[in-house]
Write a protein that holds these residues in place. Structure first.
Motif, short mmCIF file in Angstrom:
data_model
loop_
_atom_site.label_atom_id
_atom_site.label_comp_id
_atom_site.label_asym_id
_atom_site.label_seq_id
_atom_site.Cartn_x
_atom_site.Cartn_y
_atom_site.Cartn_z
N GLU A 91 0.87 -1.18 0.00
CA GLU A 91 0.00 0.00 0.00
C GLU A 91 0.90 1.23 0.00
O GLU A 91 1.48 1.59 1.02
CB GLU A 91 -0.92 0.00 1.23
CG GLU A 91 -1.65 1.31 1.47
CD GLU A 91 -2.34 1.85 0.24
OE1 GLU A 91 -1.89 2.89 -0.30
OE2 GLU A 91 -3.33 1.24 -0.19
N PRO A 92 1.05 1.88 -1.16
CA PRO A 92 2.01 2.99 -1.26
C PRO A 92 1.73 4.14 -0.31
O PRO A 92 2.67 4.80 0.16
CB PRO A 92 1.93 3.41 -2.73
CG PRO A 92 0.73 2.74 -3.29
CD PRO A 92 0.43 1.54 -2.46
N LEU A 93 0.47 4.41 0.01
CA LEU A 93 0.16 5.55 0.87
C LEU A 93 0.48 5.28 2.33
O LEU A 93 0.35 6.18 3.17
CB LEU A 93 -1.30 5.95 0.71
CG LEU A 93 -1.66 6.52 -0.67
CD1 LEU A 93 -3.15 6.87 -0.72
CD2 LEU A 93 -0.82 7.74 -1.02
N ALA A 94 0.94 4.07 2.65
CA ALA A 94 1.38 3.79 4.01
C ALA A 94 2.68 4.51 4.34
O ALA A 94 3.05 4.62 5.51
CB ALA A 94 1.56 2.29 4.21
N GLN A 95 3.37 5.02 3.31
CA GLN A 95 4.59 5.79 3.53
C GLN A 95 4.27 7.28 3.35
O GLN A 95 3.68 7.69 2.35
CB GLN A 95 5.69 5.35 2.56
CG GLN A 95 6.10 3.90 2.76
CD GLN A 95 7.40 3.56 2.06
OE1 GLN A 95 8.36 4.32 2.07
NE2 GLN A 95 7.43 2.37 1.44
N ALA A 96 4.69 8.08 4.31
CA ALA A 96 4.30 9.48 4.37
C ALA A 96 4.79 10.30 3.18
O ALA A 96 4.17 11.30 2.80
CB ALA A 96 4.81 10.11 5.67
N ASP A 97 5.90 9.89 2.56
CA ASP A 97 6.48 10.67 1.48
C ASP A 97 5.97 10.28 0.09
O ASP A 97 6.41 10.86 -0.92
CB ASP A 97 8.00 10.57 1.51
CG ASP A 97 8.61 11.31 2.69
OD1 ASP A 97 8.03 12.33 3.10
OD2 ASP A 97 9.66 10.88 3.20
N THR A 98 5.06 9.33 0.02
CA THR A 98 4.55 8.91 -1.29
C THR A 98 3.88 10.04 -2.07
O THR A 98 4.11 10.17 -3.28
CB THR A 98 3.60 7.71 -1.14
OG1 THR A 98 4.32 6.62 -0.57
CG2 THR A 98 3.03 7.29 -2.48
N PRO A 99 3.06 10.91 -1.46
CA PRO A 99 2.48 12.01 -2.24
C PRO A 99 3.54 12.89 -2.89
O PRO A 99 3.35 13.36 -4.03
CB PRO A 99 1.66 12.78 -1.20
CG PRO A 99 1.25 11.73 -0.21
CD PRO A 99 2.46 10.83 -0.10
N ALA A 100 4.66 13.11 -2.22
CA ALA A 100 5.73 13.92 -2.81
C ALA A 100 6.35 13.21 -4.02
O ALA A 100 6.70 13.85 -5.02
CB ALA A 100 6.80 14.22 -1.77
N LEU A 101 6.49 11.88 -3.94
CA LEU A 101 6.99 11.12 -5.08
C LEU A 101 6.03 11.23 -6.26
O LEU A 101 6.45 11.45 -7.41
CB LEU A 101 7.16 9.65 -4.69
CG LEU A 101 7.42 8.67 -5.83
CD1 LEU A 101 8.72 8.99 -6.55
CD2 LEU A 101 7.44 7.22 -5.31
N LEU A 102 4.74 11.10 -6.00
CA LEU A 102 3.75 11.20 -7.07
C LEU A 102 3.81 12.56 -7.76
O LEU A 102 3.77 12.65 -8.99
CB LEU A 102 2.35 10.95 -6.51
CG LEU A 102 2.08 9.54 -5.99
CD1 LEU A 102 0.80 9.50 -5.17
CD2 LEU A 102 2.00 8.54 -7.14
N THR A 103 3.93 13.62 -6.97
CA THR A 103 4.02 14.96 -7.54
C THR A 103 5.29 15.12 -8.36
O THR A 103 5.27 15.70 -9.46
CB THR A 103 3.96 16.01 -6.42
OG1 THR A 103 2.66 15.97 -5.83
CG2 THR A 103 4.21 17.41 -6.97
N ALA A 104 6.41 14.60 -7.87
CA ALA A 104 7.67 14.69 -8.61
C ALA A 104 7.57 13.97 -9.95
O ALA A 104 8.08 14.46 -10.98
CB ALA A 104 8.80 14.12 -7.78
N LEU A 105 6.92 12.82 -9.97
CA LEU A 105 6.75 12.08 -11.22
C LEU A 105 5.88 12.85 -12.21
O LEU A 105 6.16 12.90 -13.41
CB LEU A 105 6.15 10.71 -10.93
CG LEU A 105 7.07 9.71 -10.20
CD1 LEU A 105 6.27 8.52 -9.70
CD2 LEU A 105 8.20 9.25 -11.11
#
Length: 211
Positions: free
Chosen positions: A73-87
């Motif tokens: 579950e990718p959203l279990a990691q707090a920094d995943t939204p930042a990765l999505l935005t960077a992509l």
């Protein structure tokens, strides 16, 4: 900023409305759910820590058009939204595969969200976070993984109660090796459901092989 990555690999998209398209997958480690049909249990704990810069360099090496962030579950990691935005900022067509049990409000609106609603047969129906429905748009998708006739009946009720076909795309998928695919297809046709039937293409091609 660091994320724990289980694997990064280039393959064909096996699910969603982009099935069959060559896609770069970023699989994150960790998941708070334990669905009975889970086929990525190896992602619960296996993985190493990567910086955002390392991830972006690895993604760029394959020069993909499509990138899917998945798990676990990718959203279990707090920094995943930042990765999505960077992509998204880097120009990729980005999708997120999520259980629907965690908050979607921080997900960049450019991301295509492919969100499960867990059926009774999953064993995790109580984890559904129905308030996430408000964050779904026409480009997004809700996926029902169907274990049996009871799951199908429950999923039909959710279609109506949440008015999902008016909000986004809806996917019905049989649990591989458990729910007969032809039977599920027949139910959908019989009941004139406005959903997309799908099989897991990657399992038809490669079984349960990692990557």
């Amino acid at each position: 900023m660091n994320l724990r990555i289980n694997e990064i690999f280039y393959s064909l998209q096996g699910e969603s409305d982009s099935v069959g398209l060559p896609t770069l997958f970023v699989r994150l480690t960790g998941c708070p759910l334990r669905c009975g049909y889970c086929d990525t249990r190896y992602a619960f704990r296996e993985g190493g820590w990567w910086s955002l810069e390392q991830i972006m360099e690895r993604v760029a090496a394959d020069a993909p058009r499509y990138v899917t962030v998945t798990g676990g579950e990718p959203l279990a990691q707090a920094d995943t939204p930042a990765l999505l935005t960077a992509l998204c900022d880097a120009g990729y067509a980005v999708s997120l595969e999520t259980s629907g049990a965690l908050d979607l409000s921080r997900v960049d609106p450019r991301v295509v969200k492919v969100m499960d609603l867990k059926t009774p047969g999953s064993g995790e129906m109580e984890k559904n976070r129905l308030e996430n429905i408000r964050y779904l748009e026409a480009k997004d998708q809700v996926k029902f993984v169907i274990c049996d006739a009871r799951d199908y009946a429950w999923s039909r009720r959710m279609l109506d109660e949440l008015e999902l076909p008016r909000r986004c795309q809806v996917l019905f998928s049989p649990v591989h090796g458990r729910q007969d695919a032809t039977e599920l297809a027949d139910w959908i046709i019989r009941d004139r459901l406005q959903v997309r039937f799908q099989l897991q293409l990657h399992k038809l091609l490669w079984g349960d092989a990692k990557g």
